[in-house]
Design a protein around this motif. Structure first.
Motif, PDB file in Angstrom:
ATOM      1  N   ALA A  28     -15.557   5.258 -75.081  1.00 18.13           N
ATOM      2  CA  ALA A  28     -16.520   6.076 -75.829  1.00 18.13           C
ATOM      3  C   ALA A  28     -15.882   6.584 -77.110  1.00 18.13           C
ATOM      4  O   ALA A  28     -14.693   6.929 -77.139  1.00 18.13           O
ATOM      5  CB  ALA A  28     -16.994   7.259 -74.982  1.00 18.13           C
ATOM      6  N   TRP A 103     -19.796   3.272 -75.277  1.00 19.11           N
ATOM      7  CA  TRP A 103     -20.768   4.314 -75.621  1.00 19.11           C
ATOM      8  C   TRP A 103     -20.390   4.980 -76.935  1.00 19.11           C
ATOM      9  O   TRP A 103     -19.215   5.019 -77.313  1.00 19.11           O
ATOM     10  CB  TRP A 103     -20.799   5.384 -74.516  1.00 19.11           C
ATOM     11  N   GLY A 149     -30.650   5.772 -74.549  1.00 18.49           N
ATOM     12  CA  GLY A 149     -29.743   6.893 -74.730  1.00 18.49           C
ATOM     13  C   GLY A 149     -30.417   8.239 -74.518  1.00 18.49           C
ATOM     14  O   GLY A 149     -31.611   8.314 -74.200  1.00 18.49           O
TER      15      GLY A 149
END
Length: 217
Positions: A28, A103, A149
């Motif tokens: 991420a 992500w 999302g």
């Protein structure tokens, strides 16, 4: 947590890199708010998002956009900052070639940059958009939005008014093939001052954990 310096389009970029032991851990990237209004990678929202992702088993990178902290270059209206984010993701991927998921999470200006990065990088499987400033920036490039999302904002946000965020979410809801989850934190301002930070982070945690158990995008 190791400080890292990695190459960006305008010179060195400064970051904080937090790896996991598992070689195939998801990755991420966390993007900070507006550089000209005091936004840095050590902003409280960014810092808390970073640790939330790490606790969920992600290898995490947050960094300073050009001209912030020890990052070289100067503010570039979002154009250069998007290139910085792409370089940061390249760096993160080069360190973690076996990552299963990728992500992006961004706060305020960082949410706008994160959504643009989403459009450029098909490998991003999920996003967190915290207090996206839909009143200040054009988000119409999200057509179609390529991944599902979470959009989360405070009902007392005066910087990015909730009605603009609701309009953005309504437009995204019309698109097929993705799911946009929208949560509002009652009484929270733009920076999720206490006691609202905990509520926001726990919502992000619950959302991401749920998505990680699903096999589809």
């Amino acid at each position: 947590m190791p400080e890292v310096i990695f190459p960006g389009p305008e010179g060195r970029l400064e970051g904080r890199y937090h790896p996991q032991r598992a070689k195939d851990a998801p990755i991420a990237i966390i993007l900070h708010p507006h550089p000209q209004f005091g936004g840095t990678m050590n902003n409280r929202v960014v810092y808390n998002l970073h640790y939330a992702f790490h606790q969920m088993g992600f290898t995490v990178l947050r960094f300073n956009f050009r001209g912030v902290g020890r990052s070289q270059g100067e503010y570039d209206q979002g154009v250069g900052e998007l290139s910085d984010a792409a370089s940061a993701l390249d760096y993160l991927q080069s360190m973690n070639p076996n990552a299963k998921h990728c992500w992006v999470a961004g706060f305020s200006f960082g949410a706008w940059i994160g959504m643009q990065l989403l459009m450029r990088r098909p490998e991003i499987s999920g996003f967190i958009s915290v207090a996206p400033p839909a009143n200040m920036y054009d988000f119409s490039f999200l057509a179609p939005c390529p991944a599902s999302g979470l959009v989360i904002n405070g009902t007392a946000d005066r910087v990015a008014p909730p009605k603009d965020t609701q309009s953005l979410v309504a437009k995204l809801h019309e698109q097929k093939g993705i799911t946009i989850t929208h949560e509002e934190v009652e009484g929270a301002g733009h920076f999720f001052e206490d006691p609202h930070m905990e509520h926001m982070i726990s919502s992000v945690d619950a959302y991401v954990r749920r998505r990680l158990t699903e096999t589809s995008r």
